[in-house]
Every structure is written in C-alpha cells, then in structure tokens.
Design a protein around this motif. Structure first.
Motif, PDB file in Angstrom:
ATOM      1  N   PHE A  40      39.939  43.242  29.419  1.00  0.00           N
ATOM      2  CA  PHE A  40      40.247  43.901  30.820  1.00  0.00           C
ATOM      3  C   PHE A  40      41.035  42.716  31.629  1.00  0.00           C
ATOM      4  CE2 PHE A  40      36.933  41.755  33.335  1.00  0.00           C
ATOM      5  CZ  PHE A  40      36.066  41.484  32.276  1.00  0.00           C
ATOM      6  N   ARG A  41      41.814  43.112  32.402  1.00  0.00           N
ATOM      7  CA  ARG A  41      42.424  42.009  33.300  1.00  0.00           C
ATOM      8  C   ARG A  41      41.967  42.011  34.666  1.00  0.00           C
ATOM      9  NH1 ARG A  41      46.960  40.336  30.535  1.00  0.00           N
ATOM     10  NH2 ARG A  41      47.356  41.340  28.458  1.00  0.00           N
ATOM     11  N   GLY A  42      42.426  40.949  35.415  1.00  0.00           N
ATOM     12  CA  GLY A  42      42.241  40.847  36.933  1.00  0.00           C
ATOM     13  C   GLY A  42      43.013  39.905  37.568  1.00  0.00           C
ATOM     14  N   SER A  43      43.132  39.903  38.860  1.00  0.00           N
ATOM     15  CA  SER A  43      44.141  38.849  39.672  1.00  0.00           C
ATOM     16  C   SER A  43      43.743  38.875  40.961  1.00  0.00           C
ATOM     17  CB  SER A  43      45.473  39.341  39.469  1.00  0.00           C
ATOM     18  OG  SER A  43      45.772  40.463  40.095  1.00  0.00           O
ATOM     19  N   CYS A  44      44.128  37.675  41.583  1.00  0.00           N
ATOM     20  CA  CYS A  44      44.079  37.515  42.863  1.00  0.00           C
ATOM     21  C   CYS A  44      45.084  38.634  43.710  1.00  0.00           C
ATOM     22  CB  CYS A  44      44.193  36.244  43.344  1.00  0.00           C
ATOM     23  SG  CYS A  44      45.904  35.666  43.232  1.00  0.00           S
ATOM     24  N   ALA A  56      47.867  26.853  41.196  1.00  0.00           N
ATOM     25  CA  ALA A  56      47.550  27.966  42.558  1.00  0.00           C
ATOM     26  C   ALA A  56      46.217  27.776  42.666  1.00  0.00           C
ATOM     27  CB  ALA A  56      47.880  29.402  42.384  1.00  0.00           C
ATOM     28  N   ILE A  57      45.436  27.360  42.169  1.00  0.00           N
ATOM     29  CA  ILE A  57      43.866  27.236  42.167  1.00  0.00           C
ATOM     30  C   ILE A  57      43.558  26.272  42.998  1.00  0.00           C
ATOM     31  CG2 ILE A  57      41.437  27.281  40.957  1.00  0.00           C
ATOM     32  CD1 ILE A  57      42.926  28.440  38.708  1.00  0.00           C
ATOM     33  N   SER A  68      45.195  29.249  46.451  1.00  0.00           N
ATOM     34  CA  SER A  68      45.559  28.526  47.536  1.00  0.00           C
ATOM     35  C   SER A  68      46.391  29.733  48.545  1.00  0.00           C
ATOM     36  CB  SER A  68      46.291  27.536  47.364  1.00  0.00           C
ATOM     37  OG  SER A  68      47.206  27.591  46.479  1.00  0.00           O
ATOM     38  N   ALA A  69      47.070  30.647  47.800  1.00  0.00           N
ATOM     39  CA  ALA A  69      48.064  31.353  48.926  1.00  0.00           C
ATOM     40  C   ALA A  69      47.499  32.724  49.672  1.00  0.00           C
ATOM     41  CB  ALA A  69      49.324  31.977  47.927  1.00  0.00           C
ATOM     42  N   CYS A  70      46.532  33.427  48.855  1.00  0.00           N
ATOM     43  CA  CYS A  70      45.974  34.473  49.384  1.00  0.00           C
ATOM     44  C   CYS A  70      44.483  34.437  49.577  1.00  0.00           C
ATOM     45  CB  CYS A  70      46.373  35.733  48.703  1.00  0.00           C
ATOM     46  SG  CYS A  70      45.323  35.872  46.930  1.00  0.00           S
ATOM     47  N   GLY A  71      43.791  33.465  49.021  1.00  0.00           N
ATOM     48  CA  GLY A  71      42.461  33.234  49.467  1.00  0.00           C
ATOM     49  C   GLY A  71      41.356  34.090  48.644  1.00  0.00           C
ATOM     50  N   CYS A  72      41.991  35.026  47.751  1.00  0.00           N
ATOM     51  CA  CYS A  72      40.809  35.808  46.868  1.00  0.00           C
ATOM     52  C   CYS A  72      40.220  34.726  45.870  1.00  0.00           C
ATOM     53  CB  CYS A  72      41.715  36.819  46.057  1.00  0.00           C
ATOM     54  SG  CYS A  72      42.196  38.129  47.145  1.00  0.00           S
ATOM     55  N   ALA A  73      38.971  35.189  45.398  1.00  0.00           N
ATOM     56  CA  ALA A  73      38.226  34.348  44.659  1.00  0.00           C
ATOM     57  C   ALA A  73      38.122  35.327  43.266  1.00  0.00           C
ATOM     58  CB  ALA A  73      37.240  33.841  45.033  1.00  0.00           C
ATOM     59  N   PRO A  74      39.160  35.221  42.177  1.00  0.00           N
ATOM     60  CA  PRO A  74      38.903  36.326  41.196  1.00  0.00           C
ATOM     61  C   PRO A  74      37.984  35.454  40.046  1.00  0.00           C
ATOM     62  CG  PRO A  74      41.240  35.464  41.156  1.00  0.00           C
ATOM     63  CD  PRO A  74      40.378  34.729  42.440  1.00  0.00           C
TER      64      PRO A  74
END
Ligand SMILES: [Zn+2]
Length: 117
Positions: free
Chosen positions: A3-7, A55-56, A72-78
């Motif tokens: 499975f995959r994920g992303s910010c 980017a982290i 660092s761009a969108c703030g999500c913490a995947p």
C-alpha cells in the motif's frame, strides 16, 4: 500487496510492502492528540520512501527517540522513524495519509501515551 501513502502535496510519498492494515492505533500523547494520527507500525525493510528526503522536516522532543517527520511544504506527517521498545528500528505510518484505506472501517485500539510515555 503493497500500500502507498503521501503527504498532501506529494513531496513525501512512500510504499509499504505489506497488505493494507485493518487495524490502527490512536494515542493521546502530547503530539498525537494534536496531529490526530492513526498509527500503523512497520519495519525499515518493508518501508520504501519514493521521494527525496529534502522535503522532510524532522521534529524531536522529550527522549528524542522518535523522528517526527513532516512535509516542509504542506505540513502533513505521513510517517515517523524511531527505535522501538525492543531496540530495533521501526517506522510509524500515519494511516490518515495512506491511500485506499477506509478509515472508518479500521479497528482502532487506543494507547494511553499521555501517561505511559
Ligand atoms: Zn507535502
């Protein structure tokens, strides 16, 4: 199947070489209660970061045993990386950032991190 994920913006994307989990853990510690993460834990062997690490941004606190990464761009913490209770490296996957997982169908267990960490 992996499975995959992303910010949100896609600068951080990963693949985990295991079936999408049916369970997740919710923690009430000082950072998890703010971020609302749904945790799944895996090993570094199964975790494949598919984007550059530049980017982290990494946040450390308390015992500094866990690297709390966020985009660092969108703030999500995947995902996060750290050392588990057994001394082995582990990777935390925030299932809220994973693809194709029905969050409402996850079996949630709670961890009282506010008092146990
Ligand atoms: Zn992002």
């Amino acid at each position: 199947m992996a499975f995959r994920g992303s910010c949100h913006c896609g600068k951080i994307a990963y693949r985990v070489d295991e079936d999408a989990p049916a369970k997740a853990m919710a923690c009430n510690c000082s950072i998890c209660r703010r971020q609302g993460n749904l945790h799944h834990f895996t090993t570094p062997e199964k975790f494949h970061l598919e984007t550059p690490r530049d980017a982290i941004t990494t946040y450390l606190f308390n015992k500094k045993a866990i690297e709390h990464h966020f985009c660092s761009a969108c703030g999500c913490a995947p995902f996060a990386e750290g050392t588990g209770p057994d001394g082995k490296m582990m990777v935390e996957i925030n299932l809220r950032c994973a693809e194709d997982i029905d969050l409402d169908a996850l079996e949630i267990t709670t961890f009282d991190g506010a008092h146990k960490l």
